[in-house]
Design an enzyme around this catalytic site. Sequence first.
Site, PDB file in Angstrom:
ATOM      1  N   GLU A 146      48.305  38.690  42.885  1.00 40.63           N
ATOM      2  CA  GLU A 146      47.430  38.947  44.175  1.00 40.63           C
ATOM      3  C   GLU A 146      46.067  38.287  43.851  1.00 40.63           C
ATOM      4  O   GLU A 146      45.502  38.559  43.029  1.00 40.63           O
ATOM      5  CB  GLU A 146      47.230  40.364  44.443  1.00 40.63           C
ATOM      6  N   CYS A 194      38.849  40.669  48.461  1.00 40.81           N
ATOM      7  CA  CYS A 194      39.721  39.404  48.238  1.00 40.81           C
ATOM      8  C   CYS A 194      40.163  38.960  49.827  1.00 40.81           C
ATOM      9  O   CYS A 194      40.283  37.837  50.027  1.00 40.81           O
ATOM     10  CB  CYS A 194      40.731  39.682  47.579  1.00 40.81           C
TER      11      CYS A 194
HETATM   12  P1  NAD Z   1      39.724  38.243  37.023  1.00 41.24           P
HETATM   13  O1  NAD Z   1      40.781  37.333  37.135  1.00 41.24           O
HETATM   14  O2  NAD Z   1      38.509  37.910  35.947  1.00 41.24           O
HETATM   15  O3  NAD Z   1      40.135  39.594  36.307  1.00 41.24           O
HETATM   16  C1  NAD Z   1      41.097  40.442  36.702  1.00 41.24           C
HETATM   17  C2  NAD Z   1      41.765  41.172  35.548  1.00 41.24           C
HETATM   18  O4  NAD Z   1      42.397  40.230  34.679  1.00 41.24           O
HETATM   19  C3  NAD Z   1      40.908  41.900  34.713  1.00 41.24           C
HETATM   20  O5  NAD Z   1      41.688  43.119  34.250  1.00 41.24           O
HETATM   21  C4  NAD Z   1      40.869  41.099  33.433  1.00 41.24           C
HETATM   22  O6  NAD Z   1      40.445  41.804  32.262  1.00 41.24           O
HETATM   23  C5  NAD Z   1      41.965  40.373  33.289  1.00 41.24           C
HETATM   24  N1  NAD Z   1      41.916  39.153  32.430  1.00 41.24           N
HETATM   25  C6  NAD Z   1      40.975  38.247  32.681  1.00 41.24           C
HETATM   26  N2  NAD Z   1      41.173  37.178  31.678  1.00 41.24           N
HETATM   27  C7  NAD Z   1      42.572  37.374  31.317  1.00 41.24           C
HETATM   28  C8  NAD Z   1      43.560  36.654  30.749  1.00 41.24           C
HETATM   29  N3  NAD Z   1      43.358  35.334  30.148  1.00 41.24           N
HETATM   30  N4  NAD Z   1      44.757  36.954  30.496  1.00 41.24           N
HETATM   31  C9  NAD Z   1      45.089  38.313  31.141  1.00 41.24           C
HETATM   32  N5  NAD Z   1      44.202  39.150  31.953  1.00 41.24           N
HETATM   33  C10 NAD Z   1      43.104  38.542  31.995  1.00 41.24           C
HETATM   34  O7  NAD Z   1      39.343  38.870  38.444  1.00 41.24           O
HETATM   35  P2  NAD Z   1      37.963  39.775  38.728  1.00 41.24           P
HETATM   36  O8  NAD Z   1      36.699  39.076  38.579  1.00 41.24           O
HETATM   37  O9  NAD Z   1      38.252  41.290  37.982  1.00 41.24           O
HETATM   38  O10 NAD Z   1      38.421  39.980  40.321  1.00 41.24           O
HETATM   39  C11 NAD Z   1      38.093  39.225  41.300  1.00 41.24           C
HETATM   40  C12 NAD Z   1      39.208  38.414  41.930  1.00 41.24           C
HETATM   41  O11 NAD Z   1      40.362  39.131  42.098  1.00 41.24           O
HETATM   42  C13 NAD Z   1      38.543  37.474  42.950  1.00 41.24           C
HETATM   43  O12 NAD Z   1      39.157  36.172  42.788  1.00 41.24           O
HETATM   44  C14 NAD Z   1      39.513  38.296  44.095  1.00 41.24           C
HETATM   45  O13 NAD Z   1      39.679  37.456  45.084  1.00 41.24           O
HETATM   46  C15 NAD Z   1      40.603  38.614  43.527  1.00 41.24           C
HETATM   47  N6  NAD Z   1      41.394  39.803  44.033  1.00 41.24           N
HETATM   48  C16 NAD Z   1      42.643  39.546  44.710  1.00 41.24           C
HETATM   49  C17 NAD Z   1      43.105  40.678  45.468  1.00 41.24           C
HETATM   50  C18 NAD Z   1      44.490  40.427  45.964  1.00 41.24           C
HETATM   51  O14 NAD Z   1      45.187  41.324  46.431  1.00 41.24           O
HETATM   52  N7  NAD Z   1      44.759  39.204  46.563  1.00 41.24           N
HETATM   53  C19 NAD Z   1      42.545  41.912  45.305  1.00 41.24           C
HETATM   54  C20 NAD Z   1      41.327  41.928  44.753  1.00 41.24           C
HETATM   55  C21 NAD Z   1      40.973  40.777  44.045  1.00 41.24           C
END
Ligand code: NAD
Length: 472
Positions: free
Chosen positions: A246, A280
Amino acid sequence: MDLTRTDLYLDGQWVTPAATDTIPVENPTTEQVIGTVPAGTSADVDRAVAAARTAFDSWAATDPADRAAALDRLHGALAARGDEIARTVALELGTPLKVATRVQTGLPLAVLRSYVELAAEPPASHLVGNSLVVREPVGVVGAITPWNYPLHQVVAKVAPALAAGCTVVLKPSELTPLVAYLLFDAIDEAGLPPGVVNLVTGTGPVVGEAIAAHGGVDMVSFTGSTATGRRISHLAADRIARVALELGGKSANVILDDADLTAAVKTGVGNALLNSGQTCTAWTRMLVHRSRYDEALALAARAAEGYQLGDPFDSATRLGPLVSAAQRDRVRGHVEQGLADGARLVTGGPDAKLPERGHFVAPTVFADVDPDGALAQEEIFGPVLVVIPFDDDDHAVEVANNSRYGLAGAVWSGDDNRALAVARRMRTGAVDINGAPFNPLAPFGGYKQSGLGRELGTFGLDEFLQTKAIQR
Ligand code: NAD
């Protein structure tokens, strides 16, 4: 106030992590540290996965009615913590308490309740010729979640995974981990079998990658940015593990010339600004028929200016801070770049008055943006709305679909059939017509770079099931 948590939840118990490093959790309104959580390591992930693997066979074989009863107990234990959940999200994320109560607490409780009911119905098996086709749980699920709806995004994975008979290792966002601890307090109180759900806090590059790359994890369910989703897909691809993603969005709110413009703009601005624009599905591109463009800009400015910034615990506040200084700087950078690229500032912007402390960005509306430029194409993830004109319905669809994302969207028209025709042509996972309410049972997920798979309702449950054909 110290909300420090020192333990991880592994194999049904609160346990000391393998290493002593911690991660500070900041209140983005006061910019003060309100506690720390463990910076988990790959050794902790190994323990969590081992516990989930051991628990899997018996949880997968548990009678669906008993799994539903366990989820029902969890729902009760979580609902009892409702006020604490809302306050914790207001503290660690900055969501105004009213929204934190209604959305950040009410929505995950509704989703969990829906899976109490769905868990009770075993996945149907059926006959295809001489084959008995059965559905079985995928196995051990690694769940990795972001900070913007920190309990909802966890529940939207954990509840269907458990309902399907899977076991789970969860890594919540390191920016907002405290509310996940409240869920695990509830899990502990509800007496779920040991190892069925495990919590490892930590950073993405350490704990997240260890989960995504772990040979004992059968499926990775991820919500977050498209860049991280791509990285997780690469790690999972090495062992052909299933992924559900997502990801980000840049959704279009299409306002046709026969729409109720006042309602469409007011609801559209509210949607774009929800949770300080850190949503999102936010409709961050408002597409308006050219004949009503100036009128829409004036309405959008007035609506955005009505959003009072401030302390999430102040009942007058409608917009809290962004989650972190880094996020605020990113969003400000987009606003400044937009101005440099020649977009017209309608309201907000870099010089607007802000509270003295906290990671605030003023609600900002831009006109005359280049539809192919960064403001119209990049997910800004802050309170920034761009308003783009179109000439007719075909042109509206073309502009709406001019995005690498496809998560959500909206159409407004006085003619339901016309709105439906436009909605069907939009390359996106969801479209709301004339402000229709969110449905927590409807499939939720993205087209294009907004993701793979669907969450919520029966579609969300299906993600955690495998299909087997038995010939006789
Ligand atoms: P992010 O990708 O930075 O982090 C999300 C999660 O992934 C966190 O727990 C983080 O620690 C982890 N993560 C980061 N790097 C990683 C790696 N290399 N390997 C594995 N895990 C890793 O995103 P964010 O800044 O926390 O959230 C914002 C983003 O999430 C926005 O782009 C938003 O659109 C998206 N989002 C999507 C939905 C959806 O349902 N489509 C919902 C909410 C947020």
